[in-house]
Design an enzyme around this catalytic site. Sequence first.
Site, mmCIF file in Angstrom:
data_model
loop_
_atom_site.group_PDB
_atom_site.id
_atom_site.type_symbol
_atom_site.label_atom_id
_atom_site.label_comp_id
_atom_site.label_asym_id
_atom_site.label_seq_id
_atom_site.Cartn_x
_atom_site.Cartn_y
_atom_site.Cartn_z
ATOM 1 C CB SER A 56 2.700 1.897 6.244
ATOM 2 O OG SER A 56 1.450 1.850 6.854
ATOM 3 N N GLY A 57 4.981 -0.408 6.224
ATOM 4 C CA GLY A 57 6.057 -1.030 5.463
ATOM 5 C C GLY A 57 7.280 -1.324 6.304
ATOM 6 C CG ASP A 91 0.043 -3.896 2.774
ATOM 7 O OD1 ASP A 91 0.470 -3.409 1.699
ATOM 8 O OD2 ASP A 91 -0.260 -3.212 3.769
ATOM 9 C CG HIS A 112 -0.558 0.402 2.482
ATOM 10 N ND1 HIS A 112 -0.247 -0.477 3.484
ATOM 11 C CD2 HIS A 112 -0.369 1.642 3.003
ATOM 12 C CE1 HIS A 112 0.115 0.203 4.569
ATOM 13 N NE2 HIS A 112 0.055 1.486 4.305
HETATM 14 C C1 4AZ Z 1 -1.383 3.429 8.434
HETATM 15 O O1 4AZ Z 1 -2.379 4.005 8.086
HETATM 16 C C2 4AZ Z 1 -1.412 2.596 9.649
HETATM 17 N N1 4AZ Z 1 -1.839 0.937 14.282
HETATM 18 C C3 4AZ Z 1 -0.317 1.850 9.998
HETATM 19 C C4 4AZ Z 1 -0.345 1.086 11.134
HETATM 20 C C5 4AZ Z 1 -1.480 1.061 11.911
HETATM 21 C C6 4AZ Z 1 -2.577 1.801 11.573
HETATM 22 C C7 4AZ Z 1 -2.545 2.570 10.427
HETATM 23 C C8 4AZ Z 1 -1.491 0.214 13.148
HETATM 24 O O2 4AZ Z 1 -0.350 3.518 7.792
#
Ligand code: 4AZ
Length: 321
Positions: free
Chosen positions: A226-227, A129, A76
């Site tokens: 993320s990632g 993902d 993502h």
């Molecule tokens: C995000 O939106 C995201 N709490 C990443 C991790 C988490 C929630 C959202 C986990 O990138």
Amino acid sequence: MRALRYPLIGTAVLLLAAPLPVRAGERGVIGGQTVKVADVPWTVALASRERFGPTRSGQFCGGALVSRSTVVTAAHCLSREVLGVEMSEAKDLRVIVGRDDLRGGAGKEIALKDAWVNPAFNPETNAGDVAVITLAEPVADKTPIALAKEGDVAYQPGTEAGVYGWGDMFGNGAYSPTLRGARVAVLEDAMCRQAYPGGPEGVYQPATMLCAGLPRGGRDACQGDSGGPLVARGRLVGLVSWGSGCAQAGRPGVYTRVSAVAALVWAHSIDPAPAAPPPAAPPPAQPSVAPPVRPPAAPSASPQVAPPAPGSGKRPGRRPL
Ligand code: 4AZ
């Protein structure tokens, strides 16, 4: 989760051992601490100044170096939804290695030679993902991290894990300029099944996802993380993927289960999968499945067990996350 992915609104972060007790249910409090990238050299940032602005080096996601030329991240992160354009149009995408403070220029910014985004990634459930980036030049002096394999003991619930990144520290859009980490625990699949049976954020699928956090909340990855890597017993067990908000009680973080995508990673890497390490020493004589949270009356010295709940008054000595 979908709304959280808009690049300029949210990024996630990481959380480490909380310097102060964190009260359960307190929204926007994510326990974490500064970590030196030298101690977790496989932690990298994905960046595009064109897409995300120049302060913080354009960081918008994390990743993990798994060989000299290969970085794994979340699918993502490279989507149009996050980048605002197709990946092919984001010409200044870079992987940043060796930079603690995104306001400075330490370390190296490396262009991408190639990126494979899992075509099976399902943005409705968040299954699959994962993406594999090939660096334009190999990294010589950084230590890649080993991918966890199917059946790895690091996946046992209760195992302590560290999550690392430059994301949101409080769940309010305050992205960290410096690398942070949080100590969390691998949680039972049942916790995430219950939290995410099927809703707008995603659907927990244990075969390809991993549940981690603290049952009472307080430590979690968040937007911008993320990632990035979730590491247990020295292996990469997860990639920050999704969740409902950040660090809320009963809403653990959901990670891409690395053992489930390892074959895909090596199939799309120009480097070979590392040879299997020599057989490990026999496991210590202790229960193979540690409880997700240490019962107050039965403290254990096992490093696999999650740290005591905040406020319990028992705090393990500080170890590298
Ligand atoms: C995000 O939106 C995201 N709490 C990443 C991790 C988490 C929630 C959202 C986990 O990138």
